[in-house]
Design a protein around this motif. Structure first.
Motif: not given
Length: 460
Positions: A4-16, A138-141
């Motif tokens: 599932a994580m070989d070719r992921p597409h993120f919607i809102g990829i710029g979020g922290a 993985a951090i929110g900032g």
């Protein structure tokens, strides 16, 4: 057969949160793509890792060979890329499930709490890296050093910020969990403190058998949670704080300008270390990080020495620059407790300097529930300017405006004014400042973008 994580597409990829997961997957060799509403430094950082970043949301951005689509709770059902994914039968994965999958086979530390998560997660990441343990995180900032919010490390420890806002922290099974505080927030998802406690109890119950919960002995919500989880199976509970009965007791916090010297009582002995950011709030976060490291089996003196390496997170009392004798500082604080902590920290470091705040409330629901307390927190500043509410993912609530905060601030004796035009605000607050002052842009929205504009106004 692709995973599932070989070719992921993120919607809102710029979020922290989303960008951090995307970075780690790219560093692990996945072919990552995604979209965001606007271009940003985060998007550029992703592109530098080989990630395809589209600007704007369009069904055409989703490649038909994507192995999954990653979304956060902020993505609405009518998003065109999400609708296309559904039509193509592409699995939709919540951000928390994607993050949980990154921790498989590692030793996770999950940092939770109504506030302080990003700072504490960052302190742990920097400390463990300084000790040569090469953690993933993985951090929110973004950290001041090395300037990123996520990294795929070669070690076996994974440090993650665990978000309670949408209950997504229930997806993690950490070896060590930290709960910094438990307060009512995220009012669109939680109707009462009972619901908050229930949610945190579930999180504590996810700690692996024999694992450790590190939790504040001072904050009332955390104290109540401790009572509720003491008898959870094989969970080891370690409390920290200034309370006499804390397992890791803070003996003394001494302010030294923009740093703090912290002394803790551990196993009957005093241990002193330096925290390179000001204020009791951050000193307490450092002690939580120390306790978590000890729970992993790392010697306390090694941890204490390495904690000094932490120099801050972007938007957490971050100095943006100085002009005309005025320092401009950026604060992510948007909950009254955070606002109070940051303003008290700056007050202790500022001496006789005035503190001027440009505050942007975040979310209509939060303002509806906590607007009075926000206004009271602003009374700690010498003067404040309050912008309109930043809506983020919410629609307006009738009758809920920044006036709730302004009225409460004035009732508390604060000097505060409203500026509805965000573009005019830099000139307004720069006009209020005089040499020696500290100007603070405060809030979780795009008020952070105004710091450089204030500096430009001051330079005129």
């Amino acid at each position: 057969m692709p995973t599932a994580m070989d070719r992921p597409h993120f919607i809102g990829i710029g979020g922290a949160g989303m960008s951090g997961i995307a970075k780690i997957l790219a560093q692990r060799g996945a072919k990552v793509a995604g979209s965001d509403a606007r271009d940003s430094a985060t998007a550029e950082a992703l592109r530098a890792l080989g990630v395809t970043v589209h600007i704007g949301h369009d069904a055409a951005h989703l490649a038909p060979d994507a192995t999954c689509v990653v979304v956060s709770s902020a993505i609405r059902a009518d998003n065109p890329e999400l609708a296309r994914a559904t039509g193509l039968g592409i699995p939709v994965v919540h951000r928390s499930d994607a993050l949980a999958s990154l921790m498989d086979g590692l030793r996770p530390i999950a940092v939770a709490g109504t506030h302080g998560k990003t700072t504490t997660t960052s302190m742990l990441a920097v400390t463990l890296a300084t000790l040569g343990l090469d953690p993933s995180y993985a951090i929110g900032g973004d950290l001041d050093a090395p300037g990123t919010n996520a990294l795929h490390g070669g070690g076996d420890i994974f440090v993650a910020e665990a978000d309670e806002s949408d209950r997504s922290f229930h997806k993690y099974t950490p070896e060590v969990a930290i709960v910094l505080n438990v307060e009512l927030d995220h009012h669109a998802n939680y109707a009462s403190m009972d619901e908050i406690y229930e949610s945190f109890e579930i999180f504590a119950g996810k700690v692996v058998p024999g694992g450790t919960l590190v939790i504040s002995a001072d904050q009332p919500g955390a104290v109540e949670l401790t009572k509720r989880v003491r008898d959870l199976g094989e969970l080891k509970v370690v409390t920290y704080g200034e309370s006499e009965d804390a397992d890791l007791r803070i003996h003394k916090i001494t302010a030294r300008g923009l740093t703090s010297e912290v002394t803790v009582l551990l196993d009957g002995k005093l241990l002193t270390f330096t925290v390179s950011v000001p204020g009791r709030h951050y000193a307490n976060n450092a002690v939580a990080a120390l306790a978590a490291g000890i729970a992993l089996g790392i010697p306390s003196r090694n941890l204490a020495g390495a904690l000094k390496s932490y120099t801050g997170v972007k938007r957490r009392l971050q100095l943006k620059g100085e002009a005309a004798g005025v320092q401009v500082i950026d604060s992510y604080a948007h909950h009254p407790t955070e606002m109070t902590a940051d303003l008290e920290a700056m007050r202790s470091a500022a001496g006789e300097s005035r503190i001027l705040v440009l505050f942007q409330p975040h979310l209509f629901s939060r303002t509806q529930e906590l607007g009075k307390e926000m206004g009271e927190a602003l009374a700690l500043a010498d003067s404040s300017v309050v912008l309109d509410i930043y809506p983020a993912r919410e629609d307006p609530i009738p009758g809920i405006t920044s006036a709730l905060i302004i009225d409460a601030a004035r009732a508390a004796g604060a000097d505060v004014r409203a500026v509805a035009d965000k573009d005019a605000a830099p000139a307004v607050i720069a006009g209020m400042a005089r040499p020696g002052d500290l100007v603070v842009t405060m809030g979780a929205g795009d008020v952070t973008d105004l710091g450089p504009l204030i500096l430009a106004e001051l330079s005129k």
